[in-house]
Design a protein around this motif. Structure first.
Motif, PDB file in Angstrom:
ATOM      1  N   LYS A   1     -40.898  90.145  66.635  1.00  0.00           N
ATOM      2  CA  LYS A   1     -41.994  91.056  66.954  1.00  0.00           C
ATOM      3  C   LYS A   1     -41.527  92.497  67.092  1.00  0.00           C
ATOM      4  CE  LYS A   1     -44.999  87.652  69.092  1.00  0.00           C
ATOM      5  NZ  LYS A   1     -44.489  86.676  68.176  1.00  0.00           N
ATOM      6  N   ILE A   2     -40.302  92.696  67.581  1.00  0.00           N
ATOM      7  CA  ILE A   2     -39.760  94.053  67.643  1.00  0.00           C
ATOM      8  C   ILE A   2     -38.549  94.130  66.718  1.00  0.00           C
ATOM      9  CG2 ILE A   2     -40.566  94.442  70.001  1.00  0.00           C
ATOM     10  CD1 ILE A   2     -37.675  94.198  70.923  1.00  0.00           C
ATOM     11  N   PRO A   3     -38.262  95.309  66.166  1.00  0.00           N
ATOM     12  CA  PRO A   3     -37.124  95.453  65.252  1.00  0.00           C
ATOM     13  C   PRO A   3     -35.799  95.119  65.937  1.00  0.00           C
ATOM     14  CG  PRO A   3     -38.587  97.332  65.082  1.00  0.00           C
ATOM     15  CD  PRO A   3     -39.060  96.521  66.247  1.00  0.00           C
ATOM     16  N   GLU A   4     -34.873  94.676  65.126  1.00  0.00           N
ATOM     17  CA  GLU A   4     -33.597  94.185  65.628  1.00  0.00           C
ATOM     18  C   GLU A   4     -32.785  95.267  66.340  1.00  0.00           C
ATOM     19  OE1 GLU A   4     -29.793  91.763  63.767  1.00  0.00           O
ATOM     20  OE2 GLU A   4     -31.431  92.370  62.474  1.00  0.00           O
TER      21      GLU A   4
ATOM     22  N   ARG B   1     -40.571 105.790  69.194  1.00  0.00           N
ATOM     23  CA  ARG B   1     -41.469 106.811  68.639  1.00  0.00           C
ATOM     24  C   ARG B   1     -41.481 106.735  67.098  1.00  0.00           C
ATOM     25  NH1 ARG B   1     -39.252 112.129  69.583  1.00  0.00           N
ATOM     26  NH2 ARG B   1     -38.596 111.111  71.492  1.00  0.00           N
ATOM     27  N   TYR B   2     -40.296 106.547  66.510  1.00  0.00           N
ATOM     28  CA  TYR B   2     -40.209 106.421  65.053  1.00  0.00           C
ATOM     29  C   TYR B   2     -40.984 105.195  64.567  1.00  0.00           C
ATOM     30  CZ  TYR B   2     -38.255 105.019  60.583  1.00  0.00           C
ATOM     31  OH  TYR B   2     -38.116 104.594  59.288  1.00  0.00           O
TER      32      TYR B   2
ATOM     33  N   PRO C   1     -47.027  98.721  67.929  1.00  0.00           N
ATOM     34  CA  PRO C   1     -48.376  99.217  68.242  1.00  0.00           C
ATOM     35  C   PRO C   1     -48.290 100.551  68.995  1.00  0.00           C
ATOM     36  CG  PRO C   1     -47.829  97.313  69.587  1.00  0.00           C
ATOM     37  CD  PRO C   1     -46.729  97.464  68.594  1.00  0.00           C
ATOM     38  N   PRO C   2     -49.285 101.438  68.821  1.00  0.00           N
ATOM     39  CA  PRO C   2     -49.202 102.766  69.438  1.00  0.00           C
ATOM     40  C   PRO C   2     -49.238 102.755  70.965  1.00  0.00           C
ATOM     41  CG  PRO C   2     -51.250 102.492  68.211  1.00  0.00           C
ATOM     42  CD  PRO C   2     -50.437 101.277  67.968  1.00  0.00           C
ATOM     43  N   ASN C   3     -49.745 101.689  71.570  1.00  0.00           N
ATOM     44  CA  ASN C   3     -49.823 101.648  73.029  1.00  0.00           C
ATOM     45  C   ASN C   3     -48.587 101.021  73.669  1.00  0.00           C
ATOM     46  OD1 ASN C   3     -50.246  99.055  72.200  1.00  0.00           O
ATOM     47  ND2 ASN C   3     -52.103  98.718  73.391  1.00  0.00           N
ATOM     48  N   ARG C   4     -47.615 100.616  72.876  1.00  0.00           N
ATOM     49  CA  ARG C   4     -46.402  99.973  73.389  1.00  0.00           C
ATOM     50  C   ARG C   4     -45.508 101.006  74.061  1.00  0.00           C
ATOM     51  NH1 ARG C   4     -44.033  95.163  73.190  1.00  0.00           N
ATOM     52  NH2 ARG C   4     -41.790  95.114  73.199  1.00  0.00           N
ATOM     53  N   LYS C   5     -45.039 100.677  75.263  1.00  0.00           N
ATOM     54  CA  LYS C   5     -44.189 101.575  76.016  1.00  0.00           C
ATOM     55  C   LYS C   5     -42.998 100.816  76.575  1.00  0.00           C
ATOM     56  CE  LYS C   5     -45.375 105.664  78.554  1.00  0.00           C
ATOM     57  NZ  LYS C   5     -46.141 106.267  79.604  1.00  0.00           N
ATOM     58  N   TYR C   6     -41.839 101.464  76.562  1.00  0.00           N
ATOM     59  CA  TYR C   6     -40.648 100.846  77.142  1.00  0.00           C
ATOM     60  C   TYR C   6     -40.678 101.066  78.649  1.00  0.00           C
ATOM     61  CZ  TYR C   6     -35.864 100.277  78.692  1.00  0.00           C
ATOM     62  OH  TYR C   6     -34.745  99.887  79.381  1.00  0.00           O
ATOM     63  N   GLU C   7     -40.588  99.981  79.386  1.00  0.00           N
ATOM     64  CA  GLU C   7     -40.486 100.060  80.841  1.00  0.00           C
ATOM     65  C   GLU C   7     -39.302  99.201  81.262  1.00  0.00           C
ATOM     66  OE1 GLU C   7     -44.245  98.707  82.219  1.00  0.00           O
ATOM     67  OE2 GLU C   7     -45.293 100.487  81.491  1.00  0.00           O
ATOM     68  N   SER C   8     -38.455  99.770  82.080  1.00  0.00           N
ATOM     69  CA  SER C   8     -37.234  99.056  82.460  1.00  0.00           C
ATOM     70  C   SER C   8     -37.543  97.801  83.277  1.00  0.00           C
ATOM     71  CB  SER C   8     -36.313  99.986  83.249  1.00  0.00           C
ATOM     72  OG  SER C   8     -36.984 100.464  84.392  1.00  0.00           O
TER      73      SER C   8
END
Length: 131
Positions: A46-49, A90-91, A99-106
């Motif tokens: 689902k997310i890039p490697e 961001r890239y 998806p545009p609403n995806r955010k990294y949270e620790s």
């Protein structure tokens, strides 16, 4: 496709094909890249490697910092890694991979890594019974 069922990532599949089967570049043989083949079969992550490995590294450093709070170098490295995560995310948002609403949270990153690790985990080899 068989190697992805075992839980291997596209780069691990490429290394196995190169080392064991003498396939220099899968793209030259098939005309498409490994990740595109996996995406067509529905086996891509689902997310890039590269983003996954950066998040995994950040989680490991956070875990280390919980034990040793005074490690200033690790704090600095964590800031650098998290800035790389934000830049890469961001890239991928501009390329519509994330998806545009995806955010990294620790706080949720360790759960994400654990969840993805379970899906990519290598199966254990069965031990042969002595006869």
């Amino acid at each position: 496709y068989k190697l992805s069922k075992k839980g291997l990532t596209p780069s691990q599949i490429g290394v196995i094909l190169r080392d064991s089967h003498g396939v220099n570049q899968v793209r030259h043989l098939t005309g498409t890249k490994i990740l595109r083949i996996l995406r067509a079969k529905g086996r891509a992550s689902k997310i890039p490697e590269d983003l996954y490995h950066l998040i995994k590294k950040a989680v490991a450093i956070r875990k280390h910092l919980e034990k040793t709070r005074q490690d200033k170098d690790s704090k600095y490295r964590l800031i650098l890694i998290e800035s790389r995560i934000h830049k890469l995310a961001r890239y991928y948002k501009t390329k519509s991979v994330l998806p545009p609403n995806r955010k990294y949270e620790s706080a949720t990153a360790s759960a994400l890594v654990a969840k993805l690790y379970r899906t990519q985990k290598k199966p254990k080899k069965k031990k042969k019974k002595p006869t």
